[in-house]
Motif scaffolding. Structure first.
Motif, PDB file in Angstrom:
ATOM      1  N   LEU A 177       0.843  -1.195   0.000  1.00  7.17           N
ATOM      2  CA  LEU A 177       0.000   0.000   0.000  1.00  7.17           C
ATOM      3  C   LEU A 177       0.879   1.246   0.000  1.00  7.17           C
ATOM      4  O   LEU A 177       1.550   1.537   0.996  1.00  7.17           O
ATOM      5  N   VAL A 179       0.721   4.930   0.318  1.00  5.48           N
ATOM      6  CA  VAL A 179      -0.235   5.971   0.693  1.00  5.48           C
ATOM      7  C   VAL A 179       0.076   7.289  -0.018  1.00  5.48           C
ATOM      8  O   VAL A 179      -0.828   8.101  -0.257  1.00  5.48           O
ATOM      9  N   ILE A 182      -1.797   7.165  -3.234  1.00  3.38           N
ATOM     10  CA  ILE A 182      -3.224   7.460  -3.070  1.00  3.38           C
ATOM     11  C   ILE A 182      -3.439   8.961  -2.972  1.00  3.38           C
ATOM     12  O   ILE A 182      -4.358   9.519  -3.592  1.00  3.38           O
ATOM     13  N   LEU A 197      -8.647   5.199   0.409  1.00  2.00           N
ATOM     14  CA  LEU A 197      -7.952   4.300   1.326  1.00  2.00           C
ATOM     15  C   LEU A 197      -8.920   3.316   1.979  1.00  2.00           C
ATOM     16  O   LEU A 197      -8.651   2.113   2.038  1.00  2.00           O
ATOM     17  N   LEU A 202      -7.455  -3.684   2.719  1.00  2.00           N
ATOM     18  CA  LEU A 202      -6.416  -3.435   3.723  1.00  2.00           C
ATOM     19  C   LEU A 202      -6.011  -4.695   4.484  1.00  2.00           C
ATOM     20  O   LEU A 202      -4.915  -4.750   5.042  1.00  2.00           O
ATOM     21  N   LEU A 243      -2.524  10.061   6.134  1.00  2.00           N
ATOM     22  CA  LEU A 243      -3.084   8.844   5.554  1.00  2.00           C
ATOM     23  C   LEU A 243      -2.368   7.609   6.084  1.00  2.00           C
ATOM     24  O   LEU A 243      -2.987   6.544   6.237  1.00  2.00           O
ATOM     25  N   ALA A 247      -4.230   4.463   7.731  1.00  2.00           N
ATOM     26  CA  ALA A 247      -4.029   3.097   7.255  1.00  2.00           C
ATOM     27  C   ALA A 247      -3.623   2.168   8.395  1.00  2.00           C
ATOM     28  O   ALA A 247      -4.175   1.065   8.563  1.00  2.00           O
TER      29      ALA A 247
END
Length: 286
Positions: A177, A179, A182, A197, A202, A243, A247
């Motif tokens: 991931l 971030v 994103i 997100l 996740l 973020l 997460a």
């Protein structure tokens, strides 16, 4: 992360090696390398000149391998020589994780010096899944696939979170991931980064990337929204730190990697950013 606890790592670039090997600088919890920086010139060839130094470092510091040239999204499939050289490197280093991108960078004419996102379509998903399965079969380990940055709307039959969730289901791969990607993509496409997100798979996250980005104003219209460029050449921006916290609140403690590829600052500055990521991980430990 198998082989190490959930801590913050730093992307290792060749200028960092001498100080780390000599014990002259602080060591992070782990480091991540770009595969192509250390791969042999061809399958079965002698090892890359830098590899022996990296193996010395690997003896007491966990290493993750991040590919940037395998092109899993290519319609023409995976280049056999490239995959064989990656497999050789994985066999030599025994990394704790191996990752690549949900992107393509290879054409029949050669390689493009960029990671281009794949369209979010059923056909593109099938191609990417087939390629990921082939890579995993050759490497004999699960792969983490990273969400790319996006600058323009692409043809889509589903959104990115649904696309990646289906990829995980079809292949058994995990999610790397990013971030920062994103934040960049959501800004450029006029979307909400938090909602983006929240929709991601996740539960499949095995690693998180953080990085800086460039802010490029429109030269023809200063009042227009700026374009964000995922350049890995700036300190991590506040929206990315935010973020990351959001997460980790869902994933719990997972490894976090600080990427910096251009305008490299002093090593101490990278260590300080990694320490901030470590504090973010610590806040979600049981």
């Amino acid at each position: 992360m198998a082989g190490t606890s959930a801590t913050a790592g730093i992307g290792l670039r060749p200028p960092h090696l001498p100080g780390l090997l000599a014990g002259e600088v602080a060591r992070p919890g782990w480091v991540e390398i770009h595969a192509e920086t250390f791969m042999a010139s061809r399958p079965g060839a002698g090892s890359h000149p830098r590899l022996r130094d990296l193996e010395r470092l690997r003896a007491d510091l966990p290493v993750s391998i991040h590919g940037v040239g395998l092109s899993p999204g290519s319609v023409g499939g995976i280049d056999a020589d490239h995959l064989a050289r990656l497999a050789d490197l994985v066999g030599r280093l025994e990394p704790v994780l191996v990752s690549e991108h949900a992107a393509w960078c290879r054409t029949p004419a050669g390689w493009i010096d960029d990671l281009l996102p794949v369209p979010m379509t059923v056909g593109a998903l099938r191609i990417l899944a087939d390629n990921v399965c082939r890579i995993q079969d050759v490497l004999r380990r699960p792969l983490l696939i990273e969400n790319p940055s996006t600058y323009l709307p692409l043809r889509a039959e589903m959104d990115e979170p649904a696309f990646l969730a289906d990829l995980v289901r079809r292949t058994g791969c995990g999610l790397l991931l990013d971030v920062n990607n994103i934040v960049v993509s959501a800004h450029n496409l006029g979307r909400d980064a938090g909602a983006w997100l929240a929709a991601m798979p996740l539960a499949a996250v095995g690693e998180i990337h953080i990085a800086g980005h460039a802010v490029e104003p429109d030269p023809d219209d200063p009042a227009a929204p700026a374009l964000l460029i995922d350049d890995h050449g700036h300190p991590v921006a506040d929206p990315v730190w935010d973020l990351l916290d959001r997460a980790l609140a869902v994933t719990g403690p997972v490894p976090v990697l600080l990427e910096r590829d251009t305008d490299l600052p002093p090593w101490a500055a990278l260590v300080a950013e990694a320490a901030r990521a470590d504090r973010a991980i610590d806040r979600v430990r049981p």
